[in-house]
Design a protein around this motif. Structure first.
Motif, short mmCIF file in Angstrom:
data_model
loop_
_atom_site.label_atom_id
_atom_site.label_comp_id
_atom_site.label_asym_id
_atom_site.label_seq_id
_atom_site.Cartn_x
_atom_site.Cartn_y
_atom_site.Cartn_z
N ALA A 68 1.68 1.02 7.59
CA ALA A 68 1.42 2.14 8.50
C ALA A 68 0.18 2.90 8.05
N TYR A 69 0.02 3.07 6.75
CA TYR A 69 -1.16 3.73 6.20
C TYR A 69 -2.41 2.93 6.57
N GLN A 70 -2.32 1.61 6.41
CA GLN A 70 -3.45 0.74 6.73
C GLN A 70 -3.79 0.80 8.22
N ALA A 71 -2.80 0.85 9.07
CA ALA A 71 -3.04 0.94 10.51
C ALA A 71 -3.74 2.25 10.86
N ASP A 72 -3.39 3.33 10.17
CA ASP A 72 -3.99 4.64 10.44
C ASP A 72 -5.37 4.81 9.81
N ASN A 73 -5.59 4.20 8.64
CA ASN A 73 -6.80 4.46 7.86
C ASN A 73 -7.75 3.28 7.72
N GLY A 74 -7.34 2.11 8.14
CA GLY A 74 -8.21 0.94 8.06
C GLY A 74 -8.17 0.21 6.74
N SER A 75 -7.47 0.74 5.75
CA SER A 75 -7.34 0.07 4.46
C SER A 75 -6.02 0.47 3.83
N LEU A 76 -5.60 -0.32 2.86
CA LEU A 76 -4.37 0.00 2.15
C LEU A 76 -4.60 1.20 1.24
N PRO A 77 -3.55 1.92 0.87
CA PRO A 77 -3.73 3.09 0.01
C PRO A 77 -4.23 2.71 -1.37
N GLY A 78 -4.90 3.67 -2.02
CA GLY A 78 -5.36 3.44 -3.39
C GLY A 78 -4.22 3.46 -4.39
N GLY A 79 -3.17 4.20 -4.07
CA GLY A 79 -1.99 4.30 -4.93
C GLY A 79 -0.79 4.70 -4.09
N LEU A 80 0.38 4.57 -4.67
CA LEU A 80 1.59 4.90 -3.93
C LEU A 80 1.71 6.39 -3.62
N LYS A 81 1.08 7.23 -4.43
CA LYS A 81 1.11 8.68 -4.19
C LYS A 81 0.41 9.03 -2.87
N ASP A 82 -0.51 8.18 -2.42
CA ASP A 82 -1.21 8.42 -1.16
C ASP A 82 -0.27 8.34 0.05
#
Length: 173
Positions: A101-115
């Motif tokens: 879901a983060y990738q769909a919203d931001n275009g990339s996977l998060p840098g860490g799980l805290k994101d």
């Protein structure tokens, strides 16, 4: 059984009860896996059988108790291991869904799980409910590399790894 007989019975199984408590603390409380009980309980059953055979007719109840303590210990640890693996699998799926879901919203996977907190997850879940250092998920996302989610199935080795690029699980060790 009179009081003296009960004391004698307890004295004969005291070591087994202590060993059961130690294995439960190590495997259930600290590791959250089945490692030590898988190794020690079969040996323990054999030793209990030999120990009972070498005594001066210890009595049927004592022999059965000596045999059942390691079996019961193993079954308790196995039930905990099954629970821990199920929880880790469910929590891993929640993290993967949040990362996607983060990738769909931001275009990339998060840098860490805290994101992922608080928008995608209320908090980062643990892999296992235990006190050991292997109770948490590890997430890697290096620039130009493959993002991975890792958790220890049986510490310190046997690790389960999810590759976000391949979208599949594999094992290491």
């Amino acid at each position: 059984m009179d009081v003296a007989g009960a004391r004698e019975f307890y004295r004969n199984i005291r070591g087994s009860l202590g060993a059961a408590a130690a294995i439960l603390v190590i495997d259930v409380v600290f590791l959250g896996s089945i490692l030590w009980s898988l190794i020690l309980c079969p040996i323990w059953v054999f030793v209990s059988l030999v120990k009972s055979a070498n005594r001066h007719r210890p009595g049927y109840g004592l022999v059965v108790t000596r045999m059942l303590i390691p079996v019961a210990t193993f079954l308790l640890v196995r039930a905990n291991d099954s629970f821990q693996r199920g929880m880790a699998e469910a929590n891993a799926q929640r993290i993967i869904a949040a990362c996607e879901a983060y990738q769909a919203d931001n275009g990339s996977l998060p840098g860490g799980l805290k994101d992922l907190v608080p928008k995608y997850l209320s908090s980062v879940p643990v892999a296992k409910y235990c006190l050991g250092p292997w109770s948490r998920f590890t997430y890697f996302n290096s620039k130009g590399g493959t993002a991975m989610l890792v958790w220890h199935v049986v510490p310190p080795y046997y690790r389960k790894i999810y590759s976000f690029e391949d979208r599949r699980w594999s094992y290491l060790d």
